[in-house]
Design an enzyme around this catalytic site. Structure first.
Site, PDB file in Angstrom:
ATOM      1  N   GLY A 278       0.828  -1.212   0.000  1.00 46.63           N
ATOM      2  CA  GLY A 278       0.000   0.000   0.000  1.00 46.63           C
ATOM      3  C   GLY A 278       0.854   1.250   0.000  1.00 46.63           C
ATOM      4  O   GLY A 278       2.086   1.182   0.058  1.00 46.63           O
TER       5      GLY A 278
ATOM      6  N   THR B  73       1.266   3.646   2.259  1.00 50.72           N
ATOM      7  CA  THR B  73       2.030   3.919   3.491  1.00 50.72           C
ATOM      8  C   THR B  73       3.224   2.959   3.567  1.00 50.72           C
ATOM      9  O   THR B  73       4.348   3.374   3.887  1.00 50.72           O
ATOM     10  CB  THR B  73       1.130   3.764   4.741  1.00 50.72           C
ATOM     11  OG1 THR B  73      -0.164   4.328   4.458  1.00 50.72           O
ATOM     12  CG2 THR B  73       1.725   4.473   5.928  1.00 50.72           C
TER      13      THR B  73
ATOM     14  N   ASP C 126       3.228  -2.810   8.224  1.00 49.55           N
ATOM     15  CA  ASP C 126       2.216  -2.704   7.168  1.00 49.55           C
ATOM     16  C   ASP C 126       1.194  -1.632   7.534  1.00 49.55           C
ATOM     17  O   ASP C 126       1.047  -1.273   8.701  1.00 49.55           O
ATOM     18  CB  ASP C 126       1.520  -4.070   6.989  1.00 49.55           C
ATOM     19  CG  ASP C 126       0.747  -4.164   5.675  1.00 49.55           C
ATOM     20  OD1 ASP C 126       0.757  -3.191   4.889  1.00 49.55           O
ATOM     21  OD2 ASP C 126       0.141  -5.220   5.428  1.00 49.55           O
TER      22      ASP C 126
ATOM     23  N   ALA D  86      -2.963  -0.008   7.057  1.00 46.73           N
ATOM     24  CA  ALA D  86      -4.306  -0.525   7.322  1.00 46.73           C
ATOM     25  C   ALA D  86      -5.328   0.426   6.718  1.00 46.73           C
ATOM     26  O   ALA D  86      -5.037   1.601   6.461  1.00 46.73           O
ATOM     27  CB  ALA D  86      -4.549  -0.653   8.822  1.00 46.73           C
ATOM     28  N   ASP D  87      -6.515  -0.091   6.510  1.00 41.27           N
ATOM     29  CA  ASP D  87      -7.618   0.745   6.022  1.00 41.27           C
ATOM     30  C   ASP D  87      -8.395   1.339   7.187  1.00 41.27           C
ATOM     31  O   ASP D  87      -8.936   2.435   7.077  1.00 41.27           O
ATOM     32  CB  ASP D  87      -8.533  -0.084   5.119  1.00 41.27           C
ATOM     33  CG  ASP D  87      -7.781  -0.594   3.907  1.00 41.27           C
ATOM     34  OD1 ASP D  87      -7.266   0.251   3.156  1.00 41.27           O
ATOM     35  OD2 ASP D  87      -7.645  -1.820   3.748  1.00 41.27           O
TER      36      ASP D  87
ATOM     37  N   GLY E 229      -5.971  -2.989  -0.810  1.00 42.61           N
ATOM     38  CA  GLY E 229      -5.100  -3.249  -1.956  1.00 42.61           C
ATOM     39  C   GLY E 229      -5.113  -4.708  -2.391  1.00 42.61           C
ATOM     40  O   GLY E 229      -4.268  -5.139  -3.173  1.00 42.61           O
TER      41      GLY E 229
ATOM     42  N   GLU F 259      -0.854 -10.761   3.603  1.00 36.47           N
ATOM     43  CA  GLU F 259      -0.605  -9.890   4.764  1.00 36.47           C
ATOM     44  C   GLU F 259      -0.929 -10.633   6.059  1.00 36.47           C
ATOM     45  O   GLU F 259      -0.183 -10.555   7.043  1.00 36.47           O
ATOM     46  CB  GLU F 259      -1.467  -8.624   4.654  1.00 36.47           C
ATOM     47  CG  GLU F 259      -1.037  -7.719   3.512  1.00 36.47           C
ATOM     48  CD  GLU F 259      -1.961  -6.542   3.260  1.00 36.47           C
ATOM     49  OE1 GLU F 259      -1.500  -5.578   2.633  1.00 36.47           O
ATOM     50  OE2 GLU F 259      -3.122  -6.582   3.671  1.00 36.47           O
TER      51      GLU F 259
END
Ligand code: 5RP
Length: 223
Positions: A33, A35, A85, A87-88, A101, A107
């Site tokens: 993603g 970020t 990682d 996150a949404d 994504g 993940e």
């Protein structure tokens, strides 16, 4: 402050943490993603100190290799020391929604195989109750309609993500309007539907730390 600035700030903070905490020649887990992409750029600074990385998507693997970080198959490495990682959505218990994504399955596998999971996100991702962001579910293609009908029984509105094929060759259903007041239970119920590979709730294995980029600095939350 622009969203990208917050993402960059939080990626830099996570990089500092990783740089100071990892052993030499270690393998770290890297997410997917925008970020995570900022984090990958930072990681290039210590490429020579790492043995390599495991990647949660083909896109992340490509980016890592392009900056000289070897990418390993998870089957060939032991426990991953740390996984970073995005996150949404995240709640105060560090339960997450991921998969915007479409990389949720890899993940989730890397998060499960990692000693520590650090989530990096801008402040717009912190919510009181998960579910405003449609919850992604990866499904075996032939099960799509069946799984959709089961999701309706759970109170959600399933929408097939047109044209999306995951790195595993599967399809994505996004669930709108699902009440997720008990994330760990909902994660298990969805995963029990035949045909579901996994869903984007990361509650049974949530993040250990959340680095949240805010206009007044990076705030760190622990689970
Ligand atoms: C990909 C993901 C991402 O972590 C999530 O979508 C957040 O992305 P971004 O950092 O671009 O906001 O779960 O499957």
């Amino acid at each position: 402050m622009a969203m990208d600035e917050l993402k960059l700030k939080v990626a830099k903070e996570a990089f500092n943490y990783v740089e100071n905490s990892i052993e030499r020649d270690t393998i770290i887990g890297v997410g997917t993603g925008s970020t995570a992409n900022f984090f990958i750029e930072e990681l290039g600074k210590i490429a020579s100190r790492l043995e390599g990385a495991v990647a949660s998507s083909e896109e992340t693997a490509r980016r890592l290799k392009s900056i000289g970080i070897p990418v390993f198959d998870l089957n060939t490495v032991g426990e991953v020391q740390v996984y970073v990682d995005g996150a949404d959505e995240a709640n105060e218990y560090l339960h997450l929604i991921k998969g915007g994504g479409a990389a949720l399955t890899r993940e989730k596998i890397i998060a499960a195989a990692s000693r520590e999971f650090i989530c990096i996100a801008d402040e717009s991702k912190l919510v009181p109750i998960l579910g405003k962001f449609p919850l992604p579910v990866e499904v075996i293609p032939m099960s799509r309609s069946f799984v959709g009908r089961q999701i309706v029984k759970l109170g959600g509105d399933p929408v097939y993500r047109e044209g999306c094929v995951t790195d595993n060759g599967n399809h994505i259903i996004d669930i709108f309007n699902l009440v997720i007041d008990q994330p760990t239970e909902m994660e298990q119920r969805l995963n029990q539907i035949t045909g579901v590979v996994t869903n984007g709730l990361f509650a049974n294995r949530g993040a250990d730390q959340l680095f949240l980029g805010t206009s007044s600095g990076v705030k760190v939350f622990n689970s």
